[in-house]
Scaffold this motif. Sequence first.
Motif, PDB file in Angstrom:
ATOM      1  N   UNK A 183       5.280   4.174  -0.887  1.00 52.66           N
ATOM      2  CA  UNK A 183       6.520   3.418  -0.747  1.00 52.66           C
ATOM      3  C   UNK A 183       6.616   2.667   0.558  1.00 52.66           C
ATOM      4  N   UNK A 184       5.790   3.059   1.549  1.00 51.94           N
ATOM      5  CA  UNK A 184       5.773   2.332   2.819  1.00 51.94           C
ATOM      6  C   UNK A 184       4.978   1.044   2.689  1.00 51.94           C
ATOM      7  N   UNK A 185       5.291   0.102   3.542  1.00 53.42           N
ATOM      8  CA  UNK A 185       4.501  -1.131   3.646  1.00 53.42           C
ATOM      9  C   UNK A 185       4.213  -1.397   5.111  1.00 53.42           C
ATOM     10  N   UNK A 186       3.072  -2.016   5.363  1.00 52.82           N
ATOM     11  CA  UNK A 186       2.677  -2.384   6.719  1.00 52.82           C
ATOM     12  C   UNK A 186       2.227  -3.838   6.706  1.00 52.82           C
ATOM     13  N   UNK A 187       2.896  -4.675   7.491  1.00 55.64           N
ATOM     14  CA  UNK A 187       2.485  -6.068   7.673  1.00 55.64           C
ATOM     15  C   UNK A 187       1.575  -6.118   8.890  1.00 55.64           C
ATOM     16  N   UNK A 188       0.376  -6.664   8.721  1.00 53.93           N
ATOM     17  CA  UNK A 188      -0.645  -6.644   9.772  1.00 53.93           C
ATOM     18  C   UNK A 188      -0.956  -8.080  10.196  1.00 53.93           C
ATOM     19  N   UNK A 189      -0.304  -8.572  11.252  1.00 53.14           N
ATOM     20  CA  UNK A 189      -0.575  -9.943  11.695  1.00 53.14           C
ATOM     21  C   UNK A 189      -2.028 -10.105  12.146  1.00 53.14           C
ATOM     22  N   UNK A 252       9.075  -3.229  13.320  1.00 54.92           N
ATOM     23  CA  UNK A 252       9.205  -4.561  12.731  1.00 54.92           C
ATOM     24  C   UNK A 252       8.142  -4.836  11.672  1.00 54.92           C
ATOM     25  N   UNK A 253       7.074  -4.026  11.636  1.00 55.71           N
ATOM     26  CA  UNK A 253       5.993  -4.266  10.669  1.00 55.71           C
ATOM     27  C   UNK A 253       5.754  -3.111   9.724  1.00 55.71           C
ATOM     28  N   UNK A 254       6.266  -1.908  10.046  1.00 60.54           N
ATOM     29  CA  UNK A 254       6.128  -0.745   9.167  1.00 60.54           C
ATOM     30  C   UNK A 254       7.483  -0.477   8.533  1.00 60.54           C
ATOM     31  N   UNK A 255       7.543  -0.575   7.216  1.00 64.81           N
ATOM     32  CA  UNK A 255       8.824  -0.466   6.520  1.00 64.81           C
ATOM     33  C   UNK A 255       8.718   0.531   5.379  1.00 64.81           C
ATOM     34  N   UNK A 256       9.873   1.066   4.980  1.00 64.68           N
ATOM     35  CA  UNK A 256       9.939   1.870   3.768  1.00 64.68           C
ATOM     36  C   UNK A 256      10.858   1.145   2.791  1.00 64.68           C
ATOM     37  N   UNK A 257      10.358   0.869   1.602  1.00 56.37           N
ATOM     38  CA  UNK A 257      11.098   0.020   0.669  1.00 56.37           C
ATOM     39  C   UNK A 257      11.293   0.710  -0.672  1.00 56.37           C
ATOM     40  N   UNK A 258      11.648   1.985  -0.649  1.00 59.62           N
ATOM     41  CA  UNK A 258      11.920   2.696  -1.901  1.00 59.62           C
ATOM     42  C   UNK A 258      13.247   2.199  -2.469  1.00 59.62           C
TER      43      UNK A 258
END
Length: 344
Positions: A183-189, A252-258
Amino acid sequence: MNSADAATGRGPVWLPANQPTQFYAGGGAIEALRGTGKARTEFGPEDWVASTTPRYGKQTDGMTKLADGQWLRDAVRAHPENWLGRAHSDRFGADPAVLVKLLDAGQRLPVHCHPSDAFAQAHMGSHFGKTEAWIIVGTPGEGGSVHIGFQEDLSSTTVADWVAEQDTAAMLSALNPVTVRPGDTVFVPAGLPHAIGAGVFIVELQQPTDLSVTLEWKDFLDSEAGGHLGFGYDVVLDCVDRSGWDADRLRSIVRHAEDASPVTDLLGPDAAGFFRAQRIRGGATLDASFSILVALEGSGTLRTEHGEVAVNKGDTYVFPYAAGPSAVDGDLVAIRCLPPEVSQ
């Protein structure tokens, strides 16, 4: 759907596993998702889904082949507006501008990073760099381990020395350890150094290149040249983000989107210029777009203007723009991966 319709981009296309050989182990989670016998597990830790991008230095390895034997890349080039829509084609040509993978880390991946568009254009002869994002779909036990961004500002000399000495302990200890769960997401610039821990299973979106600067190449790659892609570390280390990432920056880049909504945006506005991702469920209505679908749970039906397709756990599909809007029925849970946002 007949092969002619599939090739010309008039309807959804089911895709089998596509696992080019890699330098690291994994693939069991891909096989478990897709079903026994559908995937290869020995050094097949990545399933390149609807790929028009070859592996670095290869002509076609890593690309998706359609049932009629044609490369998906060539089908898109022959009918770009069907596949991608006019607005996308006007901006990116006959390039989906996104690469999607299932990645099952059977072992810890090395510390590495990826170049930005500007760096890739200036030094590597590529229009795209490689910003990426991870949608966590499986981890061991109570969570998986990833390492993201240096904890404090570092000098170029320090990083260069670690790479020259292959000081793995120093590199890993300098990065932020982060526990991730499904359920987590990580945006990796682009430029952000990172490593994915063993047992982490992700749906990965990235810009359509295979450009990786591998800081920790020893015991992973055959030679130092593979780490710098033949350009030399004196050149490629300039792409590394050596700035410190504190807790606020990481948030700002590690989110939980359940979220149990029919459609959930997983990556947010910072990623939209590179790619987009949605978690979709039964009841979702979806706009027309080139998209790549990865079914994670359940089963359902996607109804389009031209008919409907059954989707079950483990299926992967590519949807062309010309398939039009669609609606989702059933208890299906899937990840819908989309190219950069443009106005049609």
